[in-house]
Design an enzyme around this catalytic site. Structure first.
Site, PDB file in Angstrom:
ATOM      1  N   GLY A  69      -7.919  32.598 -19.152  1.00 20.57           N
ATOM      2  CA  GLY A  69      -9.167  31.912 -18.831  1.00 20.57           C
ATOM      3  C   GLY A  69      -9.498  31.890 -17.347  1.00 20.57           C
ATOM      4  O   GLY A  69     -10.668  31.859 -16.975  1.00 20.57           O
ATOM      5  N   HIS A 136     -32.447  35.510 -22.994  1.00 20.87           N
ATOM      6  CA  HIS A 136     -32.933  36.867 -22.724  1.00 20.87           C
ATOM      7  C   HIS A 136     -32.888  37.216 -21.237  1.00 20.87           C
ATOM      8  O   HIS A 136     -33.103  36.367 -20.370  1.00 20.87           O
ATOM      9  CB  HIS A 136     -34.377  37.014 -23.232  1.00 20.87           C
ATOM     10  CG  HIS A 136     -35.328  36.115 -22.515  1.00 20.87           C
ATOM     11  ND1 HIS A 136     -35.945  36.458 -21.339  1.00 20.87           N
ATOM     12  CD2 HIS A 136     -35.724  34.844 -22.792  1.00 20.87           C
ATOM     13  CE1 HIS A 136     -36.698  35.470 -20.928  1.00 20.87           C
ATOM     14  NE2 HIS A 136     -36.579  34.466 -21.781  1.00 20.87           N
ATOM     15  N   HIS A 145     -17.344  33.295 -16.393  1.00 22.97           N
ATOM     16  CA  HIS A 145     -17.002  32.514 -17.592  1.00 22.97           C
ATOM     17  C   HIS A 145     -18.132  31.523 -17.855  1.00 22.97           C
ATOM     18  O   HIS A 145     -18.422  30.682 -16.999  1.00 22.97           O
ATOM     19  CB  HIS A 145     -15.674  31.774 -17.347  1.00 22.97           C
ATOM     20  CG  HIS A 145     -15.235  30.912 -18.497  1.00 22.97           C
ATOM     21  ND1 HIS A 145     -14.058  30.201 -18.459  1.00 22.97           N
ATOM     22  CD2 HIS A 145     -15.787  30.652 -19.698  1.00 22.97           C
ATOM     23  CE1 HIS A 145     -13.917  29.533 -19.599  1.00 22.97           C
ATOM     24  NE2 HIS A 145     -14.957  29.790 -20.364  1.00 22.97           N
TER      25      HIS A 145
HETATM   26  C1  LIG Z   1     -16.587  20.330 -10.996  1.00 22.97           C
HETATM   27  C2  LIG Z   1     -15.080  20.458 -11.149  1.00 22.97           C
HETATM   28  C3  LIG Z   1     -14.682  21.935 -11.038  1.00 22.97           C
HETATM   29  C4  LIG Z   1     -14.462  19.669 -10.022  1.00 22.97           C
HETATM   30  O1  LIG Z   1     -13.081  19.682 -10.140  1.00 22.97           O
HETATM   31  P1  LIG Z   1     -12.194  19.032  -8.957  1.00 22.97           P
HETATM   32  O2  LIG Z   1     -12.473  19.772  -7.688  1.00 22.97           O
HETATM   33  O3  LIG Z   1     -10.787  18.980  -9.442  1.00 22.97           O
HETATM   34  O4  LIG Z   1     -12.851  17.603  -8.788  1.00 22.97           O
HETATM   35  P2  LIG Z   1     -12.247  16.151  -9.033  1.00 22.97           P
HETATM   36  O5  LIG Z   1     -11.829  15.991 -10.458  1.00 22.97           O
HETATM   37  O6  LIG Z   1     -11.240  15.890  -7.955  1.00 22.97           O
HETATM   38  O7  LIG Z   1     -13.518  15.231  -8.806  1.00 22.97           O
HETATM   39  C5  LIG Z   1     -14.093  15.045  -7.524  1.00 22.97           C
HETATM   40  C6  LIG Z   1     -15.285  14.122  -7.668  1.00 22.97           C
HETATM   41  O8  LIG Z   1     -16.321  14.811  -8.378  1.00 22.97           O
HETATM   42  C7  LIG Z   1     -16.667  14.090  -9.588  1.00 22.97           C
HETATM   43  N1  LIG Z   1     -16.880  15.100 -10.628  1.00 22.97           N
HETATM   44  C8  LIG Z   1     -15.995  16.047 -11.043  1.00 22.97           C
HETATM   45  N2  LIG Z   1     -16.537  16.823 -11.977  1.00 22.97           N
HETATM   46  C9  LIG Z   1     -17.799  16.374 -12.159  1.00 22.97           C
HETATM   47  C10 LIG Z   1     -18.850  16.785 -13.017  1.00 22.97           C
HETATM   48  N3  LIG Z   1     -18.695  17.833 -13.836  1.00 22.97           N
HETATM   49  N4  LIG Z   1     -20.021  16.121 -12.961  1.00 22.97           N
HETATM   50  C11 LIG Z   1     -20.186  15.054 -12.121  1.00 22.97           C
HETATM   51  N5  LIG Z   1     -19.207  14.617 -11.277  1.00 22.97           N
HETATM   52  C12 LIG Z   1     -18.025  15.268 -11.310  1.00 22.97           C
HETATM   53  C13 LIG Z   1     -15.469  13.204  -9.864  1.00 22.97           C
HETATM   54  O9  LIG Z   1     -15.847  12.063 -10.615  1.00 22.97           O
HETATM   55  C14 LIG Z   1     -15.009  12.861  -8.467  1.00 22.97           C
HETATM   56  O10 LIG Z   1     -15.868  11.873  -7.959  1.00 22.97           O
HETATM   57  P3  LIG Z   1     -15.332  10.747  -6.916  1.00 22.97           P
HETATM   58  O11 LIG Z   1     -14.873  11.510  -5.698  1.00 22.97           O
HETATM   59  O12 LIG Z   1     -16.549   9.906  -6.681  1.00 22.97           O
HETATM   60  O13 LIG Z   1     -14.224  10.059  -7.624  1.00 22.97           O
HETATM   61  C15 LIG Z   1     -14.585  19.960 -12.538  1.00 22.97           C
HETATM   62  O14 LIG Z   1     -14.609  18.547 -12.605  1.00 22.97           O
HETATM   63  C16 LIG Z   1     -15.417  20.505 -13.693  1.00 22.97           C
HETATM   64  O15 LIG Z   1     -16.455  19.961 -14.115  1.00 22.97           O
HETATM   65  N6  LIG Z   1     -14.917  21.662 -14.217  1.00 22.97           N
HETATM   66  C17 LIG Z   1     -15.499  22.326 -15.350  1.00 22.97           C
HETATM   67  C18 LIG Z   1     -14.453  22.341 -16.464  1.00 22.97           C
HETATM   68  C19 LIG Z   1     -14.942  23.068 -17.687  1.00 22.97           C
HETATM   69  O16 LIG Z   1     -16.057  22.939 -18.142  1.00 22.97           O
HETATM   70  N7  LIG Z   1     -14.046  23.885 -18.233  1.00 22.97           N
HETATM   71  C20 LIG Z   1     -14.331  24.664 -19.422  1.00 22.97           C
HETATM   72  C21 LIG Z   1     -13.059  25.279 -19.909  1.00 22.97           C
HETATM   73  S1  LIG Z   1     -13.294  26.183 -21.385  1.00 22.97           S
END
Ligand SMILES: CC(C)(COP(=O)(O)OP(=O)(O)OC[C@H]1O[C@@H](n2cnc3c(N)ncnc32)[C@H](O)[C@@H]1OP(=O)(O)O)[C@@H](O)C(=O)NCCC(=O)NCCS
Length: 208
Positions: A69, A136, A145
């Site tokens: 992934g 489209h 991804h």
């Molecule tokens: C955006 C993302 C990459 C950030 O990951 P990260 O760098 O580890 O971030 P953290 O978990 O440390 O979060 C940092 C801050 O962003 C916020 N945050 C994280 N993801 C968020 C999201 N999707 N939407 C809104 N806020 C989000 C957290 O609440 C945190 O806020 P705070 O500082 O006020 O506490 C991750 O949260 C995410 O959404 N990944 C997508 C996962 C996914 O869909 N995977 C599919 C697999 S099949």
């Protein structure tokens, strides 16, 4: 059925193996992952380290799919195996809907419930995950991804290696830059530059 070698044996690989079984085109002859040091056989399937791929490529007519992934890791392994002469194939779940005019690159995985509409062009080694909508005329780069339930409306461009998180939406005609990450549930209403992570509604940069 044609022989296929699967690279990677994590959670994503389990789903890819189900797709291959449902598709009924390929017969899995090996699953390779670097958590193994030695080659052994289990239920008539060879299990071993990724380095064993070169031998299988020389000695069989198997094709390959990388079921990992992480976009960066998938790119690294694809480049290594491509140099060794491996031939990659796309695998497509029969319960997805792919327009006859859409194009899928080698090594791309299309999961159940996803929709890829007319004239969309998907690059190599991309993942269109369960229930994702690629409308489209989208252009999806190599190693990108599109996560479960994400919606890319018409004429969206997704750069090489970009990750669109689960349930995210991109409005028509916008671009997500190379290797950028769109957080789960984010709504993208402006172009996103390369190498950033964006979150929120509307999307804002959280880190570069
Ligand atoms: C955006 C993302 C990459 C950030 O990951 P990260 O760098 O580890 O971030 P953290 O978990 O440390 O979060 C940092 C801050 O962003 C916020 N945050 C994280 N993801 C968020 C999201 N999707 N939407 C809104 N806020 C989000 C957290 O609440 C945190 O806020 P705070 O500082 O006020 O506490 C991750 O949260 C995410 O959404 N990944 C997508 C996962 C996914 O869909 N995977 C599919 C697999 S099949």
């Amino acid at each position: 059925m044609k022989p296929i070698v699967i690279i990677g044996e994590g959670g994503h690989s389990k789903v890819v193996q189900d797709i291959i079984a449902a598709e009924g085109v390929y017969r899995v002859i090996a699953v390779l992952d670097d958590k193994y040091a030695e080659v052994f056989e289990k239920d008539h399937v060879l299990i071993g380290p990724i380095s064993y791929a070169e031998k299988l490529n020389e000695e069989t007519d198997a094709v390959f799919v990388i079921a990992i992934g992480n976009n960066q890791v998938r790119e690294k392994i694809a480049r290594m195996l491509f140099k060794a002469g491996a031939v990659f194939k796309a695998v497509v779940h029969p319960f997805s809907s792919v327009s006859p005019s859409a194009r899928l690159g080698a090594g791309t995985v299309v999961m159940a419930g996803s929709v890829i509409n007319a004239d969309a062009v998907i690059g190599e080694h991309a993942i269109i995950n369960s229930g994702a909508v690629v409308e489209h005329d989208n252009q999806i780069g190599n190693f990108a991804h599109v996560s479960p339930g994400a919606v890319l409306t018409g004429n969206v461009c997704v750069g090489t290696g970009a990750h669109i998180g689960a349930g995210a939406t991109v409005i028509p005609g916008k671009t997500v830059g190379e290797w950028s990450v769109v957080g789960a549930g984010t709504v993208v209403i402006n172009d996103i530059v390369d190498d950033v992570t964006v979150i929120g509604v509307p999307a804002k940069i959280m880190k570069k």
